[in-house]
Write a protein that holds these residues in place. Structure first.
Motif, mmCIF file in Angstrom:
data_model
loop_
_atom_site.group_PDB
_atom_site.id
_atom_site.type_symbol
_atom_site.label_atom_id
_atom_site.label_comp_id
_atom_site.label_asym_id
_atom_site.label_seq_id
_atom_site.Cartn_x
_atom_site.Cartn_y
_atom_site.Cartn_z
ATOM 1 N N GLN A 437 0.828 -1.206 0.000
ATOM 2 C CA GLN A 437 0.000 0.000 0.000
ATOM 3 C C GLN A 437 0.865 1.261 0.000
ATOM 4 O OE1 GLN A 437 -2.618 -0.829 3.412
ATOM 5 N NE2 GLN A 437 -4.365 -0.702 2.019
ATOM 6 N N ARG A 438 1.968 1.241 0.748
ATOM 7 C CA ARG A 438 2.866 2.416 0.734
ATOM 8 C C ARG A 438 3.456 2.635 -0.648
ATOM 9 N NH1 ARG A 438 4.640 0.203 5.692
ATOM 10 N NH2 ARG A 438 6.561 -0.564 4.697
ATOM 11 N N ARG A 439 3.818 1.553 -1.328
ATOM 12 C CA ARG A 439 4.365 1.684 -2.680
ATOM 13 C C ARG A 439 3.311 2.216 -3.653
ATOM 14 N NH1 ARG A 439 9.077 -0.643 -4.174
ATOM 15 N NH2 ARG A 439 8.258 -0.979 -6.283
ATOM 16 N N ALA A 440 2.039 1.839 -3.422
ATOM 17 C CA ALA A 440 0.966 2.314 -4.303
ATOM 18 C C ALA A 440 0.427 3.674 -3.891
ATOM 19 C CB ALA A 440 -0.176 1.295 -4.311
ATOM 20 N N GLY A 441 0.803 4.161 -2.723
ATOM 21 C CA GLY A 441 0.330 5.471 -2.269
ATOM 22 C C GLY A 441 -1.100 5.469 -1.757
ATOM 23 N N VAL A 442 -1.553 4.343 -1.219
ATOM 24 C CA VAL A 442 -2.909 4.252 -0.680
ATOM 25 C C VAL A 442 -2.841 3.801 0.773
ATOM 26 C CG1 VAL A 442 -3.954 3.763 -2.924
ATOM 27 C CG2 VAL A 442 -3.189 1.867 -1.475
ATOM 28 N N ALA A 443 -3.953 3.929 1.469
ATOM 29 C CA ALA A 443 -4.034 3.540 2.872
ATOM 30 C C ALA A 443 -5.450 3.069 3.174
ATOM 31 C CB ALA A 443 -3.654 4.708 3.786
ATOM 32 N N THR A 444 -5.587 2.309 4.248
ATOM 33 C CA THR A 444 -6.883 1.854 4.727
ATOM 34 C C THR A 444 -7.219 2.599 6.005
ATOM 35 O OG1 THR A 444 -6.646 -0.358 3.775
ATOM 36 C CG2 THR A 444 -8.203 -0.113 5.584
ATOM 37 N N VAL A 445 -8.349 3.283 6.005
ATOM 38 C CA VAL A 445 -8.802 4.036 7.171
ATOM 39 C C VAL A 445 -9.822 3.184 7.922
ATOM 40 C CG1 VAL A 445 -9.890 6.156 7.980
ATOM 41 C CG2 VAL A 445 -8.406 6.210 5.971
ATOM 42 N N VAL A 446 -9.565 2.944 9.208
ATOM 43 C CA VAL A 446 -10.414 2.084 10.024
ATOM 44 C C VAL A 446 -11.095 2.932 11.088
ATOM 45 C CG1 VAL A 446 -10.526 0.024 11.473
ATOM 46 C CG2 VAL A 446 -8.799 0.188 9.652
ATOM 47 N N ALA A 447 -12.429 2.899 11.106
ATOM 48 C CA ALA A 447 -13.211 3.603 12.122
ATOM 49 C C ALA A 447 -13.631 2.594 13.188
ATOM 50 C CB ALA A 447 -14.433 4.255 11.492
ATOM 51 N N ALA A 448 -13.187 2.792 14.411
ATOM 52 C CA ALA A 448 -13.527 1.899 15.516
ATOM 53 C C ALA A 448 -14.812 2.369 16.185
ATOM 54 C CB ALA A 448 -12.390 1.866 16.536
ATOM 55 N N THR A 449 -15.656 1.420 16.535
ATOM 56 C CA THR A 449 -16.942 1.738 17.144
ATOM 57 C C THR A 449 -17.378 0.592 18.038
ATOM 58 O OG1 THR A 449 -19.293 2.176 16.675
ATOM 59 C CG2 THR A 449 -18.098 0.827 15.092
ATOM 60 N N PRO A 450 -18.085 0.858 19.127
ATOM 61 C CA PRO A 450 -18.609 -0.232 19.961
ATOM 62 C C PRO A 450 -19.879 -0.852 19.396
ATOM 63 C CG PRO A 450 -19.207 1.880 20.907
ATOM 64 C CD PRO A 450 -18.329 2.192 19.728
ATOM 65 N N ALA A 451 -20.251 -0.493 18.193
ATOM 66 C CA ALA A 451 -21.491 -0.974 17.589
ATOM 67 C C ALA A 451 -21.177 -1.949 16.464
ATOM 68 C CB ALA A 451 -22.311 0.189 17.045
ATOM 69 N N GLY A 452 -22.129 -2.846 16.201
ATOM 70 C CA GLY A 452 -22.035 -3.731 15.053
ATOM 71 C C GLY A 452 -20.790 -4.586 15.042
ATOM 72 N N ALA A 453 -20.053 -4.552 13.921
ATOM 73 C CA ALA A 453 -18.860 -5.381 13.758
ATOM 74 C C ALA A 453 -17.679 -4.887 14.564
ATOM 75 C CB ALA A 453 -18.476 -5.438 12.273
ATOM 76 N N GLY A 454 -17.748 -3.698 15.141
ATOM 77 C CA GLY A 454 -16.660 -3.160 15.956
ATOM 78 C C GLY A 454 -15.728 -2.240 15.197
ATOM 79 N N HIS A 455 -15.632 -2.398 13.895
ATOM 80 C CA HIS A 455 -14.821 -1.505 13.073
ATOM 81 C C HIS A 455 -15.313 -1.570 11.636
ATOM 82 C CE1 HIS A 455 -12.873 -5.354 12.221
ATOM 83 N NE2 HIS A 455 -12.425 -4.810 11.106
ATOM 84 N N TYR A 456 -15.148 -0.463 10.921
ATOM 85 C CA TYR A 456 -15.554 -0.370 9.516
ATOM 86 C C TYR A 456 -14.428 0.315 8.763
ATOM 87 C CZ TYR A 456 -20.080 -1.814 11.233
ATOM 88 O OH TYR A 456 -21.091 -2.523 11.834
ATOM 89 N N GLU A 457 -14.097 -0.235 7.582
ATOM 90 C CA GLU A 457 -12.900 0.171 6.852
ATOM 91 C C GLU A 457 -13.235 0.905 5.561
ATOM 92 O OE1 GLU A 457 -10.748 -3.418 6.186
ATOM 93 O OE2 GLU A 457 -10.049 -3.580 8.267
ATOM 94 N N VAL A 458 -12.415 1.891 5.264
ATOM 95 C CA VAL A 458 -12.403 2.547 3.958
ATOM 96 C C VAL A 458 -11.137 2.062 3.268
ATOM 97 C CG1 VAL A 458 -12.443 4.729 2.708
ATOM 98 C CG2 VAL A 458 -13.605 4.537 4.920
ATOM 99 N N LEU A 459 -11.280 1.156 2.318
ATOM 100 C CA LEU A 459 -10.144 0.448 1.746
ATOM 101 C C LEU A 459 -9.457 1.252 0.649
ATOM 102 C CD1 LEU A 459 -11.668 -3.142 1.414
ATOM 103 C CD2 LEU A 459 -10.157 -2.292 3.213
ATOM 104 N N ASP A 460 -8.134 1.188 0.648
ATOM 105 C CA ASP A 460 -7.296 1.703 -0.443
ATOM 106 C C ASP A 460 -7.661 3.129 -0.842
ATOM 107 O OD1 ASP A 460 -5.867 -0.585 -0.443
ATOM 108 O OD2 ASP A 460 -6.760 -1.456 -2.234
ATOM 109 N N LEU A 461 -7.817 3.973 0.149
ATOM 110 C CA LEU A 461 -8.025 5.400 -0.108
ATOM 111 C C LEU A 461 -6.673 6.050 -0.382
ATOM 112 C CD1 LEU A 461 -10.219 7.712 0.089
ATOM 113 C CD2 LEU A 461 -9.376 8.064 2.419
ATOM 114 N N PRO A 462 -6.565 6.986 -1.340
ATOM 115 C CA PRO A 462 -5.292 7.688 -1.526
ATOM 116 C C PRO A 462 -4.782 8.247 -0.202
ATOM 117 C CG PRO A 462 -6.779 8.222 -3.308
ATOM 118 C CD PRO A 462 -7.568 7.390 -2.333
#
Length: 485
Positions: A437-462
């Protein structure tokens, strides 16, 4: 309970009873089977004498156990959901099963689950209202309980959000439920020797002999068609039984979801703990234009055996409309922002590298003199086309949006999901980057929450947009991290 529990125990151990019946029939001694039934009935009757519960001002307690006593105590302010079920026997007797969900998995087995089995159905509405009012002061909860009890029989001011229609049954075959049911039935039949008898029967033997004249390919195709028809029929039957008469209502404080023909289930979800919705679109269901919807609730996860269902397999437009109504937004879905060429390139690369590796290995083998027939090359070509289509669909389904106060993220192809998460429900952020991901210039943003699955991801965002996204959803978080860096 004196009738329900003995029947439940007999049904649970029905294979044991069948085996004892067969053994008794062959030996001419039926005493063993009668002893097994008597022991099961006696044990079920003892459960009635050793089961009691107490609804206190602070705690709800359940005392169970025949040989080992168990006292399960749950604080009323920890109650997250109340599920009510009624099987055929329960409905005939006017009884219900009440399950209390706390959002925590306290252990394994029935002794760790707060379940009030075989309560008078007339007591359930007031009990459910009192339990869900447990997060308020005890006096206020008791006052609400008294008010509900005094208003027994009075109509509730609830707004209907959605109701089931028979046309939704067409979405049932677009799942693996029917196939799994057929596989389980076949496995059970062979486990108890019934499958071998069927396979050796004269009817099956004549059918196999007649299919041999059609050829192997035709026989396999016919078998697949039969499996598809049977699996689809079983999936439709299960769908009707499980989700028939679905009704979703809202009274401003809680969401009520009820469904089921033979066995009814009623789930009550507290709106104060609602943090969003999750729209699931598996590949086959998405191809048919369907989806199913779950609620994202604080302290409640469907993976822990607690129901968060809002809509079963249904038209995607209807599921999106219900999600918008539940979240208080517009009926039309929010358009998503795509993640750019780097994310697209990663999807094609990850999908085609395994196919290219197989192709290279086949080419080397062919160069070394190994004879490779045309079906292998045709299979590699088909695999390459499928991998390309998968990569295209994965990128097409990748995106996010940040309307005021919300984070919406979507990803996946074989099992696509779109989560709409309230910003106030996010308790932390993580920006993660692997080496590639660093070589491609992207990152995964993870939002932590006490609800549902516990975390939700925004995959391969610049990567240069990651902190801006966090700042948009939770103002101030991006500045704090920038100063820390």
């Amino acid at each position: 309970m004196l009738l329900v529990h003995p029947v439940d125990e007999v049904v649970k151990l029905l294979p044991v009873l069948l085996i004892s019946l067969v053994v008794g029939t062959q030996s001419g001694n039926h005493t063993f089977g009668l002893i097994v039934v008597a022991v099961l009935v006696a044990y079920a009757l003892l459960r009635w004498f050793t089961t009691s519960y107490r609804i206190g001002p602070v705690h709800v307690q359940l005392r169970t156990g025949v040989f080992q006593k168990n006292l399960l105590s749950v604080p009323r302010n920890r109650i997250r959901s109340v599920d009510v079920e009624s099987g055929v026997l329960h409905r005939f007797l006017g009884l219900s099963v009440v399950r209390i969900g706390t959002g925590q998995q306290s252990g394994h087995g029935d002794s760790k689950r707060f379940e009030l089995n075989a309560l008078d159905s007339a007591l359930v509405p007031a009990l459910r209202a009192a339990l869900l009012a447990g997060h308020r002061a005890p006096a206020a909860a008791d006052a609400e309980t008294a008010q509900v009890g005094a208003a027994a029989g009075a109509p509730n001011r609830e707004t209907e959000i959605a109701h089931w229609t028979a046309a939704w049954v067409r979405y049932a075959p677009f799942s693996v439920t029917g196939v799994l049911t057929v596989a389980a039935a076949i496995g059970l039949a062979f486990q108890y020797g019934l499958g071998k008898r069927i396979a050796d029967s004269s009817t099956v033997t004549r059918g196999v002999d007649s299919l041999q004249h059609l050829g192997i390919a035709a026989a396999v195709a016919l078998a697949l068609v039969v499996l598809l028809v049977v699996a689809s029929g079983l999936a439709c039957v299960r769908y009707l039984i499980a989700f028939g008469n679905l009704l979703v209502t809202d009274n401003g404080k809680v969401l009520h979801v009820s469904h089921g023909l033979l066995k009814t289930r009623q789930t009550t979800l507290d709106r104060a703990r609602l943090r969003g919705t999750s729209l699931r679109e598996p590949l086959l269901l998405r191809a048919a234009g369907g989806a199913h919807l779950d609620a994202i609730m604080t302290g409640i996860s469907a993976g822990k055996g607690q129901s968060t269902l809002l809509m079963p397999q249904s038209p995607r437009a209807e599921a999106e409309r219900v999600a918008a109504v539940v979240l208080g937004g517009a009926h039309s879905p929010v358009p998503l922002t795509q993640h750019g060429p780097a994310a697209r390139r990663r999807r094609y690369t990850r999908a085609l590298i395994p196919v290219a590796t197989l192709g290279a290995a086949a080419a080397v083998a062919s160069a070394l003199g190994v004879t490779l027939r045309w079906p292998l090359w045709a299979g590699l070509a088909a695999l390459a086309v499928a991998a390309t289509a998968l990569a295209w669909d994965r990128y097409r389904g990748l995106g996010h949006a940040t309307p005021p106060g919300w984070l919406i993220t979507r990803s996946g192809s074989l099992d696509r999901s779109r989560a709409s998460l309230e910003a106030d429900g996010i308790i932390g952020w993580t920006v993660r980057q692997t080496y590639f991901q660093r070589r491609a210039g992207v990152a995964t943003v993870v939002a932590a929450t006490p609800a549902g699955a516990g975390h939700y991801e925004v995959l391969d965002l610049p990567a240069d947009r990651a902190w801006a996204l966090i700042e948009t959803v939770t103002p101030g978080a991006g500045d704090i991290w920038s100063r820390t860096d």
